[in-house]
Scaffold this motif. Structure first.
Motif, short mmCIF file in Angstrom:
data_model
loop_
_atom_site.label_atom_id
_atom_site.label_comp_id
_atom_site.label_asym_id
_atom_site.label_seq_id
_atom_site.Cartn_x
_atom_site.Cartn_y
_atom_site.Cartn_z
N TYR A 137 -35.36 -41.68 6.52
CA TYR A 137 -34.00 -41.14 6.46
C TYR A 137 -34.02 -39.66 6.82
O TYR A 137 -34.75 -38.86 6.24
CB TYR A 137 -33.38 -41.32 5.08
N ILE A 138 -33.16 -39.30 7.80
CA ILE A 138 -33.06 -37.92 8.30
C ILE A 138 -31.60 -37.48 8.19
O ILE A 138 -30.70 -38.22 8.58
CB ILE A 138 -33.53 -37.83 9.77
N ARG A 139 -31.40 -36.29 7.66
CA ARG A 139 -30.02 -35.77 7.55
C ARG A 139 -29.97 -34.32 8.00
O ARG A 139 -30.81 -33.52 7.62
CB ARG A 139 -29.51 -35.87 6.11
N LEU A 140 -28.98 -34.01 8.82
CA LEU A 140 -28.72 -32.63 9.23
C LEU A 140 -27.25 -32.36 8.97
O LEU A 140 -26.38 -33.10 9.43
CB LEU A 140 -29.02 -32.43 10.72
N SER A 141 -26.94 -31.33 8.20
CA SER A 141 -25.55 -31.01 7.90
C SER A 141 -25.04 -29.96 8.86
O SER A 141 -25.81 -29.24 9.49
CB SER A 141 -25.40 -30.51 6.46
N LEU A 142 -23.71 -29.85 8.96
CA LEU A 142 -23.10 -28.81 9.79
C LEU A 142 -23.45 -27.43 9.26
O LEU A 142 -23.60 -26.47 10.01
CB LEU A 142 -21.58 -28.99 9.80
N SER A 169 -36.03 -25.51 11.51
CA SER A 169 -36.87 -26.14 10.49
C SER A 169 -36.29 -27.46 10.01
O SER A 169 -37.02 -28.35 9.61
CB SER A 169 -37.05 -25.20 9.29
N ASP A 170 -34.95 -27.58 10.02
CA ASP A 170 -34.32 -28.78 9.51
C ASP A 170 -33.74 -29.68 10.60
O ASP A 170 -33.04 -30.63 10.30
CB ASP A 170 -33.19 -28.41 8.54
N SER A 171 -34.02 -29.38 11.86
CA SER A 171 -33.43 -30.17 12.93
C SER A 171 -33.89 -31.61 12.84
O SER A 171 -34.92 -31.93 12.24
CB SER A 171 -33.83 -29.60 14.29
N VAL A 172 -33.10 -32.48 13.45
CA VAL A 172 -33.43 -33.91 13.44
C VAL A 172 -34.81 -34.14 14.03
O VAL A 172 -35.63 -34.89 13.48
CB VAL A 172 -32.36 -34.70 14.22
N GLY A 173 -35.09 -33.48 15.16
CA GLY A 173 -36.40 -33.66 15.81
C GLY A 173 -37.56 -33.24 14.95
O GLY A 173 -38.59 -33.92 14.88
N ASN A 174 -37.42 -32.11 14.25
CA ASN A 174 -38.51 -31.63 13.41
C ASN A 174 -38.71 -32.48 12.17
O ASN A 174 -39.84 -32.72 11.73
CB ASN A 174 -38.25 -30.18 13.01
N GLN A 175 -37.60 -32.96 11.59
CA GLN A 175 -37.74 -33.86 10.45
C GLN A 175 -38.45 -35.15 10.88
O GLN A 175 -39.33 -35.65 10.18
CB GLN A 175 -36.36 -34.21 9.88
N ARG A 176 -38.06 -35.66 12.05
CA ARG A 176 -38.66 -36.89 12.55
C ARG A 176 -40.17 -36.70 12.77
O ARG A 176 -40.99 -37.54 12.35
CB ARG A 176 -37.98 -37.29 13.86
N GLU A 177 -40.55 -35.61 13.43
CA GLU A 177 -41.98 -35.36 13.72
C GLU A 177 -42.78 -35.19 12.44
O GLU A 177 -43.89 -35.74 12.31
CB GLU A 177 -42.10 -34.11 14.59
N VAL A 223 -39.58 -49.24 1.48
CA VAL A 223 -40.09 -47.88 1.35
C VAL A 223 -39.09 -46.92 2.01
O VAL A 223 -38.66 -47.16 3.14
CB VAL A 223 -41.47 -47.69 2.02
N MET A 224 -38.73 -45.86 1.31
CA MET A 224 -37.84 -44.84 1.87
C MET A 224 -38.58 -43.51 1.91
O MET A 224 -39.19 -43.12 0.91
CB MET A 224 -36.56 -44.72 1.04
N VAL A 225 -38.50 -42.82 3.05
CA VAL A 225 -39.20 -41.55 3.21
C VAL A 225 -38.22 -40.49 3.73
O VAL A 225 -37.47 -40.74 4.67
CB VAL A 225 -40.39 -41.66 4.20
N THR A 226 -38.23 -39.33 3.09
CA THR A 226 -37.41 -38.20 3.56
C THR A 226 -38.28 -36.96 3.63
O THR A 226 -39.38 -36.91 3.05
CB THR A 226 -36.24 -37.92 2.60
N LYS A 227 -37.78 -35.95 4.32
CA LYS A 227 -38.50 -34.67 4.41
C LYS A 227 -38.62 -34.02 3.05
O LYS A 227 -39.67 -33.54 2.64
CB LYS A 227 -37.78 -33.74 5.38
N ASP A 228 -37.49 -34.00 2.29
CA ASP A 228 -37.51 -33.48 0.92
C ASP A 228 -36.36 -34.13 0.16
O ASP A 228 -35.57 -34.89 0.72
CB ASP A 228 -37.40 -31.94 0.90
N PHE A 229 -36.27 -33.85 -1.14
CA PHE A 229 -35.23 -34.45 -1.97
C PHE A 229 -33.83 -34.14 -1.45
O PHE A 229 -32.93 -34.97 -1.51
CB PHE A 229 -35.35 -33.96 -3.42
N SER A 230 -33.63 -32.91 -0.95
CA SER A 230 -32.28 -32.50 -0.55
C SER A 230 -31.76 -33.30 0.63
O SER A 230 -30.56 -33.40 0.83
CB SER A 230 -32.26 -31.00 -0.21
N ARG A 231 -32.65 -33.87 1.46
CA ARG A 231 -32.18 -34.70 2.57
C ARG A 231 -31.52 -35.97 2.03
O ARG A 231 -30.58 -36.49 2.61
CB ARG A 231 -33.34 -35.09 3.49
N CYS A 232 -32.02 -36.47 0.90
CA CYS A 232 -31.45 -37.66 0.28
C CYS A 232 -30.19 -37.29 -0.50
O CYS A 232 -29.14 -37.89 -0.32
CB CYS A 232 -32.47 -38.31 -0.65
#
Length: 534
Positions: free
Chosen positions: A9-14, A26-34, A83-92
C-alpha cells in the motif's frame, strides 16, 4: 507453512506535494514503491511471495476514505491477500487511535500480517501481546506531524492570497483560469454577461425573486449547471442540472460577490479541525482582500450601489433567529433546499420558495406545512425508532457482544460462507461430471444446476451483507457501552420534540407533503436498520 500473498500500500497526499521538493521526493509514489520492493526482496519469508500494489495518489491519511485502501481491505477480508506492507504507519493512517485499532483488532482477526518498513514493525513479532507503547508513541508523533503539516500548508496558502494569487480549485462563476499565468483569473464572457445583467436588473430596482424568475423563463443555466456543462467530467455540482433553476438566494449570492470588482477575497471560511471536512465562517475582519488582482466584471461604484439597494429593502421577520426543534433540518422533498419558516396568525409554517422563482419547478407550489403537525409526526417517529432499537437490543444477543467479539463472529461467518460456496461449486462440478458421464439426464442436471446456483446466489448475498457489516465495524470508533446506552435511555421519557432530541438522531427531513415525510437518520449503525424511514 503459510503461503504469503503481499499487498503493497502506497499513499501520497496533496499536502506531501506542497511541502517542498525534498519532502515530495522522499514520499513520492516511486520512492515508496522502490523502498518496499527492496525490503521484500531481502525478506527471507516474503521475497518469493506474489505482490499486488494499491496506490492512493492525492489522499489524506487522516481518514480511510480512500479508494485503493478500501480495495486492499476487501482483498484482506476475503483472504486473497494476507500480508500488508507500507513505508511507515502514517501511509496507512495518521490517526494513532485508528491505527491502533487496526493493529490490535482488525488485522489480527483477519489473520493479516502487517509490516511497516521504516518503523521496523512486523505484527508477527507481537503475536499474543500488545503492539507496545512504541507504536502508540510513533503514531502520536505522526498525528502531531499531520497537524504541523496542515498549519504549514495553510500558511503557504495565506501568503499566496496576500500576493494576489488565486488558489481555488475552480474559477468562480463569471471567470475562468488564465491560459498561461498560474493562479490568475480572466473573465469568461459567457457567464460574465449573466453577472452584468443581474447587477443591471438590481440597479433598476428589480427584486431577487423577479430576477431569478426572468432568468429561469429564458432558460439561462445556473452557475452549477453552467459549470457542469463546461466540465462534464467533474464531480462538482453533480446534483446541478437545468431543472434546478435560479432562486432568490442564488441571485443574492452573486450580488454579494466582491470578486466581481476585480478583487480577490480569501479566508472567508476555515476548517473546523484537522480531521473534519466541515468549514465554518471566518470573521469578516479576518478575510484577506487583494484589490486589482484581475479584470473587473462590475465597477466598484455599481457594486456599492447594489449593496445599498439590498440594505434598503424591507425585511420581514421570519423567526429564523429563534431556536426551534427542527431548525435547519427540514428540506424540500423535490429540490432538497432548506424550507423557509414563516409566521402567521395561526402559527408557524414551512414552505419551499423555489417555485416562486421557477414556474417549471416540481416543488410544491404555494403549499404551507404546519410546524406543529410536522413536529408531532417526527416526534412519534423518533420515539418509535427508540422503542424499536431497545427491543432489538433485547432480542439480538449479538448487539450485546463487545466490538472485538462482533468482529470475530463476523470473520468466522465469512469463512463459513466461503467454505459453503466452495462446497456448492464442487457439487455443481460433480453434477456436470455425472451428466457428461451419462449417469444423470439433462433435465435432472439442469434442475440440480439451477438449485445449486440459487444456493450460491443466496450465500453470496449473505457474504456481501457480512462484508458490509465487517467494514462498518472496522471503521466504527471505540465507544464505551454505557455511553452508547445513555444515548437512548436519556431520551426514553421525552414528552415532546426538542432541538437536542432532533439534532441527536436526525440528519435531515425531506418534506413533499404532510403525508410524504422522509426522515434521514444519523445513526444507521446504532439503529442497525436502513438509513431512511417514513
Amino acid at each position: 507453512m503459510t503461503e504469503y500473498r503481499v499487498g503493497i500500500y502506497i499513499r501520497l497526499s496533496l499536502a506531501d506535494e506542497d511541502t517542498g521538493s525534498g519532502k515530495a521526493e522522499s514520499d513520492s509514489v516511486g520512492n515508496q514503491r522502490e523502498l518496499i520492493h527492496q525490503f521484500l526482496d531481502r525478506h527471507p519469508q516474503l521475497k518469493a511471495a506474489p505482490r499486488s500494489e494499491f496506490v492512493d495518489d492525492g489522499y489524506t491519511g487522516t481518514n480511510t476514505d480512500r479508494p485503493q485502501f478500501q480495495a486492499l481491505m476487501k482483498e484482506l477480508r476475503t483472504g486473497a491477500i494476507n500480508v500488508m506492507v507500507t513505508k511507515d504507519f502514517s501511509r496507512c493512517h495518521r490517526d494513532y487511535t485508528q491505527m491502533g485499532n487496526y493493529l490490535e483488532c482488525v488485522f489480527p482477526f483477519l489473520g493479516v500480517r502487517y509490516l511497516s518498513v521504516n518503523d521496523g514493525y512486523d505484527s508477527d513479532d507481537y503475536k499474543g501481546v500488545t503492539s507496545g507503547m512504541d507504536v502508540v508513541l510513533r503514531n502520536i508523533i505522526y498525528e502531531a506531524y499531520s497537524k504541523d503539516l496542515s498549519v504549514k500548508t495553510t500558511t503557504a496558502k495565506i501568503i499566496m492570497m496576500k500576493q494576489g494569487k488565486y488558489i481555488g480549485s475552480f474559477a468562480p462563476y463569471g471567470f475562468q483560469f488564465h491560459p498561461t499565468v498560474r493562479n490568475k483569473l480572466v473573465i469568461d464572457e459567457d457567464s460574465a454577461a449573466v453577472v452584468r445583467r443581474i447587477f443591471d436588473m438590481a440597479l433598476q430596482g428589480v427584486g431577487n425573486t423577479d430576477i431569478a424568475r426572468r432568468l429561469n423563463s429564458e432558460g439561462i443555466l445556473t452557475p452549477g449547471a453552467y459549470f457542469r456543462q463546461k466540465n462534464p467530467g467533474s464531480g462538482r455540482f453533480r446534483k446541478a442540472s437545468e431543472k434546478n433553476g435560479w432562486t432568490a438566494a442564488t441571485v443574492l449570492n452573486i450580488l454579494h460577490q466582491y470578486e466581481y470588482t476585480g478583487a480577490l477575497v480569501g479566508r472567508k471560511r476555515y476548517k473546523a479541525s484537522l480531521h473534519e471536512k466541515r468549514t465554518v465562517p471566518q470573521d469578516k475582519s479576518d478575510w484577506i482582500t487583494y484589490e486589482g488582482a484581475h479584470d473587473a466584471i462590475i465597477s466598484r461604484a455599481d457594486f456599492d450601489k447594489v449593496q445599498e439597494i439590498i440594505q434598503q429593502r424591507p425585511r420581514r421577520a421570519t423567526g429564523t433567529s429563534q431556536e426551534y426543534p427542527l431548525k435547519g433540518l427540514l428540506k424540500c422533498g423535490n429540490c432538497h433546499r432548506t424550507l423557509s419558516r414563516i409566521h402567521s396568525s395561526a402559527g408557524y409554517y414551512y414552505r419551499c420558495t423555489k417555485s416562486r422563482a421557477d414556474e417549471n419547478s416540481g416543488c410544491p407550489k404555494g403549499k404551507l406545512f404546519s410546524e406543529k403537525e410536522i413536529e408531532g409526526i417526527i416526534f412519534r417517529a423518533v420515539m418509535q425508532m427508540l422503542a424499536r432499537c431497545q427491543e432489538r437490543k433485547k432480542q439480538k444477543s449479538s448487539l450485546m457482544l463487545t466490538r472485538k467479539e462482533r468482529i470475530a463472529a463476523c470473520v468466522a461467518e465469512l469463512q463459513k460462507l466461503e467454505q459453503q460456496q466452495e462446497r456448492y461449486r464442487q457439487e455443481k462440478f460433480r453434477a456436470y461430471e455425472d451428466y457428461s458421464g451419462g449417469t444423470l439426464t439433462k433435465d435432472a442436471y439442469l434442475r440440480q444446476r439451477a438449485d445449486i446456483d440459487s444456493k450460491l446466489a443466496s450465500a453470496k448475498a449473505e457474504q456481501d451483507t457480512q462484508e458490509q457489516l465487517l467494514s462498518e465495524l472496522e471503521h466504527l470508533a471505540f465507544q464505551d457501552k454505557a455511553q452508547e446506552d445513555d444515548v437512548f435511555t436519556s431520551f426514553a421519557g421525552a414528552t415532546e420534540l426538542t432541538a437536542e432530541l432532533a439534532q441527536t438522531f436526525i440528519k435531515e427531513v425531506l418534506v413533499s407533503s404532510p403525508a410524504e415525510i422522509e426522515i434521514v437518520w444519523k445513526f444507521r449503525d446504532v439503529f442497525d436498520m436502513q438509513g431512511h424511514g417514513n
